[in-house]
Motif scaffolding. Structure first.
Motif, PDB file in Angstrom:
ATOM      1  N   ASN A   1       0.831  -1.201   0.000  1.00  0.00           N
ATOM      2  CA  ASN A   1       0.000   0.000   0.000  1.00  0.00           C
ATOM      3  C   ASN A   1       0.868   1.255   0.000  1.00  0.00           C
ATOM      4  O   ASN A   1       1.767   1.403   0.828  1.00  0.00           O
ATOM      5  CB  ASN A   1      -0.912   0.010   1.227  1.00  0.00           C
ATOM      6  CG  ASN A   1      -1.797   1.235   1.254  1.00  0.00           C
ATOM      7  OD1 ASN A   1      -2.292   1.675   0.218  1.00  0.00           O
ATOM      8  ND2 ASN A   1      -1.995   1.800   2.443  1.00  0.00           N
TER       9      ASN A   1
ATOM     10  N   LYS B   1     -14.572   2.454  -2.896  1.00  0.00           N
ATOM     11  CA  LYS B   1     -13.756   2.749  -1.731  1.00  0.00           C
ATOM     12  C   LYS B   1     -13.068   4.073  -2.020  1.00  0.00           C
ATOM     13  O   LYS B   1     -12.182   4.145  -2.879  1.00  0.00           O
ATOM     14  CB  LYS B   1     -12.723   1.649  -1.480  1.00  0.00           C
ATOM     15  CG  LYS B   1     -11.956   1.820  -0.177  1.00  0.00           C
ATOM     16  CD  LYS B   1     -10.988   0.660   0.052  1.00  0.00           C
ATOM     17  CE  LYS B   1     -10.275   0.818   1.395  1.00  0.00           C
ATOM     18  NZ  LYS B   1      -9.292  -0.280   1.627  1.00  0.00           N
TER      19      LYS B   1
ATOM     20  N   GLN C   1      -9.538   4.927  -3.825  1.00  0.00           N
ATOM     21  CA  GLN C   1      -8.916   3.684  -4.289  1.00  0.00           C
ATOM     22  C   GLN C   1      -8.706   3.709  -5.796  1.00  0.00           C
ATOM     23  O   GLN C   1      -9.607   4.055  -6.556  1.00  0.00           O
ATOM     24  CB  GLN C   1      -9.800   2.496  -3.936  1.00  0.00           C
ATOM     25  CG  GLN C   1      -9.222   1.144  -4.319  1.00  0.00           C
ATOM     26  CD  GLN C   1      -8.145   0.683  -3.365  1.00  0.00           C
ATOM     27  OE1 GLN C   1      -8.317   0.779  -2.159  1.00  0.00           O
ATOM     28  NE2 GLN C   1      -7.048   0.183  -3.894  1.00  0.00           N
TER      29      GLN C   1
ATOM     30  N   PHE D   1     -17.501  -0.199  -0.158  1.00  0.00           N
ATOM     31  CA  PHE D   1     -16.596  -1.312   0.080  1.00  0.00           C
ATOM     32  C   PHE D   1     -16.972  -2.053   1.360  1.00  0.00           C
ATOM     33  O   PHE D   1     -16.930  -3.288   1.422  1.00  0.00           O
ATOM     34  CB  PHE D   1     -15.157  -0.795   0.173  1.00  0.00           C
ATOM     35  CG  PHE D   1     -14.156  -1.834   0.595  1.00  0.00           C
ATOM     36  CD1 PHE D   1     -13.769  -2.837  -0.280  1.00  0.00           C
ATOM     37  CD2 PHE D   1     -13.608  -1.808   1.869  1.00  0.00           C
ATOM     38  CE1 PHE D   1     -12.844  -3.798   0.110  1.00  0.00           C
ATOM     39  CE2 PHE D   1     -12.681  -2.764   2.263  1.00  0.00           C
ATOM     40  CZ  PHE D   1     -12.297  -3.757   1.391  1.00  0.00           C
TER      41      PHE D   1
ATOM     42  N   ARG E   1     -11.362  -8.950  -1.599  1.00  0.00           N
ATOM     43  CA  ARG E   1     -11.184  -7.869  -0.628  1.00  0.00           C
ATOM     44  C   ARG E   1      -9.708  -7.544  -0.425  1.00  0.00           C
ATOM     45  O   ARG E   1      -9.346  -6.395  -0.171  1.00  0.00           O
ATOM     46  CB  ARG E   1     -11.835  -8.227   0.710  1.00  0.00           C
ATOM     47  CG  ARG E   1     -13.343  -8.332   0.662  1.00  0.00           C
ATOM     48  CD  ARG E   1     -13.948  -8.495   2.050  1.00  0.00           C
ATOM     49  NE  ARG E   1     -13.875  -7.255   2.810  1.00  0.00           N
ATOM     50  CZ  ARG E   1     -14.781  -6.285   2.736  1.00  0.00           C
ATOM     51  NH1 ARG E   1     -15.819  -6.394   1.924  1.00  0.00           N
ATOM     52  NH2 ARG E   1     -14.640  -5.192   3.457  1.00  0.00           N
TER      53      ARG E   1
ATOM     54  N   TYR F   1      -8.032  -4.641  -2.282  1.00  0.00           N
ATOM     55  CA  TYR F   1      -8.292  -3.278  -1.846  1.00  0.00           C
ATOM     56  C   TYR F   1      -7.395  -2.845  -0.690  1.00  0.00           C
ATOM     57  O   TYR F   1      -7.445  -1.695  -0.262  1.00  0.00           O
ATOM     58  CB  TYR F   1      -9.762  -3.136  -1.445  1.00  0.00           C
ATOM     59  CG  TYR F   1     -10.714  -3.124  -2.617  1.00  0.00           C
ATOM     60  CD1 TYR F   1     -11.209  -1.926  -3.115  1.00  0.00           C
ATOM     61  CD2 TYR F   1     -11.124  -4.300  -3.223  1.00  0.00           C
ATOM     62  CE1 TYR F   1     -12.087  -1.907  -4.188  1.00  0.00           C
ATOM     63  CE2 TYR F   1     -11.997  -4.289  -4.301  1.00  0.00           C
ATOM     64  CZ  TYR F   1     -12.476  -3.097  -4.774  1.00  0.00           C
ATOM     65  OH  TYR F   1     -13.337  -3.076  -5.850  1.00  0.00           O
TER      66      TYR F   1
ATOM     67  N   ASN G   1      -3.265   0.429  -2.307  1.00  0.00           N
ATOM     68  CA  ASN G   1      -3.733   1.576  -3.079  1.00  0.00           C
ATOM     69  C   ASN G   1      -2.501   2.316  -3.588  1.00  0.00           C
ATOM     70  O   ASN G   1      -1.765   2.924  -2.806  1.00  0.00           O
ATOM     71  CB  ASN G   1      -4.600   2.483  -2.206  1.00  0.00           C
ATOM     72  CG  ASN G   1      -5.196   3.639  -2.984  1.00  0.00           C
ATOM     73  OD1 ASN G   1      -5.234   3.621  -4.217  1.00  0.00           O
ATOM     74  ND2 ASN G   1      -5.660   4.656  -2.275  1.00  0.00           N
TER      75      ASN G   1
END
Length: 303
Positions: A109, A178, A181, A239, A249, A252, A255
């Motif tokens: 991330n 989301k 995102q 989300f 999931r 996500y 990002n």
């Protein structure tokens, strides 16, 4: 050129479809006898390898291979190809190019920031950590060998038979939102041209991000697919409220925006589908989504 592929799955077969006439022979591995039979009829020699047991004829093929493509993911934290075939690969007398298909998930991330090949990996999942370990093992093998090893970190894969048009058409599309995102994507035709450009100019221990030019929210992709098909997109759903598999999931959790400069400067690649809009328009022109498609496992190509 003699090409051998560990893992004759969707992406590898798309690559073969684009470049089979440039190969003298093509062989690879599958997990089932049934799939081996189907591929044999198409001119691809297929041998069973389920991650443990394998057809011994694979060793003969490796001894004749000029190029080796690996699309088998790690299993149980280890790379099954290296576990069983590292010695045979290291000693393959004709081998000059090895390509390992990895994932941009190794960056983890970045809170929407840009990453490139110089960004230190920061994997958030056990799956991504296994990928980094496998990358390092392949690069280490290449350090001691006569052939060049290249790592290709792929964004969310789409192409013929696997795309948002089919999801909208068969009613499985979800417009999950989301805030903030974004994801990069990559068309299989662009993956194919990147791999071939690398085969033509191998570079020892090179790492390439294989991604499009425009990271974007996943709900925008679904909305654009619906627009092309002339139908209403599915309603937006947050989300937090969306029913998704653990695999879906997990995408996500990361990002980031992925830079693809190196495939352009080092390999001379010009993307045929620089955005998801280019890719979906081309697929729509071929008739994708005009009839209900076939479902595939959720999470198999990313959001």
């Amino acid at each position: 050129m003699n090409l051998f592929v560990f893992g004759l799955g969707y992406t590898a077969l798309q690559f073969i479809a684009h470049h089979r006439t440039q190969c003298e022979s093509i062989a690879g591995t599958v997990r089932s006898v049934e799939k081996a039979g189907i591929l044999e009829k198409s001119g691809v020699r297929a041998f069973r390898f389920d991650g443990a047991a394998y057809d011994p004829r694979i060793l003969d093929c490796l001894s004749q291979a000029d190029a080796l493509l690996i699309s088998v993911p790690p299993s149980g934290g280890t790379d099954p190809v290296l576990t069983h075939f590292s010695d045979a690969i290291a000693s393959a007398p004709k081998l000059r190019w090895v390509g390992y298909l990895s994932t941009v998930g190794v960056y983890g991330n970045a809170d929407g920031a840009w990453v490139d090949e110089t960004t230190p990996p920061n994997p958030a999942t056990a799956r991504a950590r296994s990928r980094i370990a496998a990358e390092q093992e392949w690069l280490a093998l290449g350090d001691k060998a006569a052939f060049a090893v290249q790592i290709f970190r792929l964004a969310g894969i789409y192409g013929p038979g696997r795309n948002a048009l089919l999801k909208v058409a068969d009613g499985t599309a979800k417009r999950v939102v989301k805030p903030g995102q974004v994801f990069n994507r990559i068309h299989t035709e662009d993956i194919a041209q990147v791999l071939w450009a690398s085969i033509e100019r191998p570079s020892r221990n090179a790492i390439y991000n294989v991604a499009d030019d425009e990271p974007g929210p996943p709900q925008d992709v679904i909305a654009y697919a619906a627009e092309l098909l002339g139908c209403e997109p599915p309603p937006e759903i947050s989300f937090e409220e969306a029913e998704q598999t653990p695999m879906a999931r997990s995408f996500y959790e990361d990002n980031k925006r992925v830079r693809n400069t190196r495939i352009k400067t080092d390999l001379g690649v010009t993307l045929r589908y620089p955005t998801f809009r280019h890719g979906l328009r081309a697929l729509h022109r071929t008739g994708e989504g005009m009839e209900a498609g076939t479902n595939w496992p959720e999470g198999s190509m990313g959001p």
